[in-house]
Design an enzyme around this catalytic site. Structure first.
Site, PDB file in Angstrom:
ATOM      1  N   ARG A 122       9.109  -0.529   4.963  1.00  0.00           N
ATOM      2  CA  ARG A 122       8.408  -1.428   4.050  1.00  0.00           C
ATOM      3  C   ARG A 122       9.022  -2.820   4.039  1.00  0.00           C
ATOM      4  O   ARG A 122       8.481  -3.710   3.359  1.00  0.00           O
ATOM      5  CB  ARG A 122       8.480  -0.873   2.620  1.00  0.00           C
ATOM      6  CG  ARG A 122       7.310   0.032   2.219  1.00  0.00           C
ATOM      7  CD  ARG A 122       7.615   0.584   0.843  1.00  0.00           C
ATOM      8  NE  ARG A 122       6.471   0.837   0.022  1.00  0.00           N
ATOM      9  CZ  ARG A 122       6.083   2.066  -0.350  1.00  0.00           C
ATOM     10  NH1 ARG A 122       6.722   3.132   0.074  1.00  0.00           N
ATOM     11  NH2 ARG A 122       5.057   2.221  -1.158  1.00  0.00           N
ATOM     12  N   LYS A 176      -2.805   6.334   1.764  1.00  0.00           N
ATOM     13  CA  LYS A 176      -1.833   6.738   2.796  1.00  0.00           C
ATOM     14  C   LYS A 176      -1.446   8.211   2.682  1.00  0.00           C
ATOM     15  O   LYS A 176      -1.447   8.930   3.662  1.00  0.00           O
ATOM     16  CB  LYS A 176      -0.529   5.915   2.686  1.00  0.00           C
ATOM     17  CG  LYS A 176      -0.679   4.443   2.929  1.00  0.00           C
ATOM     18  CD  LYS A 176       0.674   3.753   2.975  1.00  0.00           C
ATOM     19  CE  LYS A 176       1.429   3.754   1.645  1.00  0.00           C
ATOM     20  NZ  LYS A 176       0.784   2.973   0.576  1.00  0.00           N
TER      21      LYS A 176
HETATM   22  P1  AMP Z   1       4.948   5.447  -2.749  1.00  0.00           P
HETATM   23  O1  AMP Z   1       4.782   6.847  -3.194  1.00  0.00           O
HETATM   24  O2  AMP Z   1       5.001   5.310  -1.242  1.00  0.00           O
HETATM   25  O3  AMP Z   1       3.958   4.513  -3.368  1.00  0.00           O
HETATM   26  O4  AMP Z   1       6.394   4.974  -3.259  1.00  0.00           O
HETATM   27  C1  AMP Z   1       6.712   4.959  -4.638  1.00  0.00           C
HETATM   28  C2  AMP Z   1       7.913   4.082  -4.881  1.00  0.00           C
HETATM   29  O5  AMP Z   1       9.047   4.599  -4.173  1.00  0.00           O
HETATM   30  C3  AMP Z   1       7.787   2.646  -4.394  1.00  0.00           C
HETATM   31  O6  AMP Z   1       7.102   1.821  -5.324  1.00  0.00           O
HETATM   32  C4  AMP Z   1       9.264   2.255  -4.254  1.00  0.00           C
HETATM   33  O7  AMP Z   1       9.871   2.041  -5.520  1.00  0.00           O
HETATM   34  C5  AMP Z   1       9.856   3.544  -3.702  1.00  0.00           C
HETATM   35  N1  AMP Z   1       9.806   3.536  -2.233  1.00  0.00           N
HETATM   36  C6  AMP Z   1       9.084   4.366  -1.431  1.00  0.00           C
HETATM   37  N2  AMP Z   1       9.270   4.064  -0.137  1.00  0.00           N
HETATM   38  C7  AMP Z   1      10.125   3.016  -0.103  1.00  0.00           C
HETATM   39  C8  AMP Z   1      10.679   2.234   0.935  1.00  0.00           C
HETATM   40  N3  AMP Z   1      10.386   2.457   2.229  1.00  0.00           N
HETATM   41  N4  AMP Z   1      11.538   1.238   0.599  1.00  0.00           N
HETATM   42  C9  AMP Z   1      11.852   1.005  -0.687  1.00  0.00           C
HETATM   43  N5  AMP Z   1      11.329   1.666  -1.719  1.00  0.00           N
HETATM   44  C10 AMP Z   1      10.478   2.679  -1.441  1.00  0.00           C
END
Ligand code: AMP
Length: 191
Positions: A88, A13
């Site tokens: 999410r 992504k």
């Molecule tokens: P990512 O970089 O998108 O994989 O996000 C890393 C971490 O940030 C995730 O595993 C969640 O702990 C937190 N996070 C990111 N986006 C969200 C979201 N929309 N809702 C809740 N937690 C989030």
């Protein structure tokens, strides 16, 4: 264009979001990146988010929603935006609907990247070696996949039923995936 890119952790992504943002001249807004910046700066938001992130769990909706509301109200997001990693949860979808409606707009397309699970785990383990992200250990990677399946995968049907879903094969070379996404989005921007 107001766009969302979805897909399980490791589907690419973030990489693809940067290309899409560039092509459509809109900011690619990654909630994960905003959380990580806050963790690095030691802000109260970062301190709160870190507990969840390190365990592979989602940061609570209220915290995430208000962060996104503030971010998309910034001037650079006025012409449009691409959300990477948000929404999410079903509650986040509802909140985003409200935010977008309040500004008199709509979500034009939701790109979902599909990828097989073993490939995802392999990619994330590889990223662990190169980027050293705190949440890229094998246990946490597996937990993040589970949380995605439980809480985020159901959103695909929500957006499908609204007729805005673009499913794109996320396997293969980065360039090939980018071309598939652009082809899918060109059909949206032309309609
Ligand atoms: P990512 O970089 O998108 O994989 O996000 C890393 C971490 O940030 C995730 O595993 C969640 O702990 C937190 N996070 C990111 N986006 C969200 C979201 N929309 N809702 C809740 N937690 C989030």
């Amino acid at each position: 264009m107001r766009l969302i890119i979805m897909g399980p952790p490791g589907a690419g992504k973030g990489t693809q979001a940067a290309f899409i943002g560039e092509k459509f001249e809109i900011p690619a807004i990654s909630t994960g990146d905003i959380f990580r910046a806050n963790v690095a700066d030691g802000t109260p938001l970062g301190v709160e988010a870190k507990r969840y992130m390190d365990a592979g769990e989602y940061v609570p909706d209220e915290v995430t929603n208000s962060m996104v509301r503030n971010r998309i109200a910034e001037p650079d997001a006025e012409p449009g935006f691409l959300l990477d990693g948000y929404p999410r949860t079903v509650a986040q979808v509802e909140e985003l609907d409200q935010m977008v409606q309040d500004s008199g707009h709509r979500i034009d397309a939701v790109v979902v990247l599909t990828c097989d699970e073993e490939e995802l785990i392999a990619r994330l383990l590889q990223r662990a070696e190169t980027d050293g992200r705190a949440d890229d250990t094998e246990d946490v990677i597996r937990r993040r996949q589970e949380v995605y399946t439980e809480q985020t995968a159901p959103l695909i049907d929500v957006y499908r039923s609204r007729g805005v879903l673009q499913e794109v094969d996320g396997m293969g070379e980065v360039d090939e995936v980018t071309q598939r996404i652009f082809a899918a989005l060109d059909s949206v921007s032309e309609s």
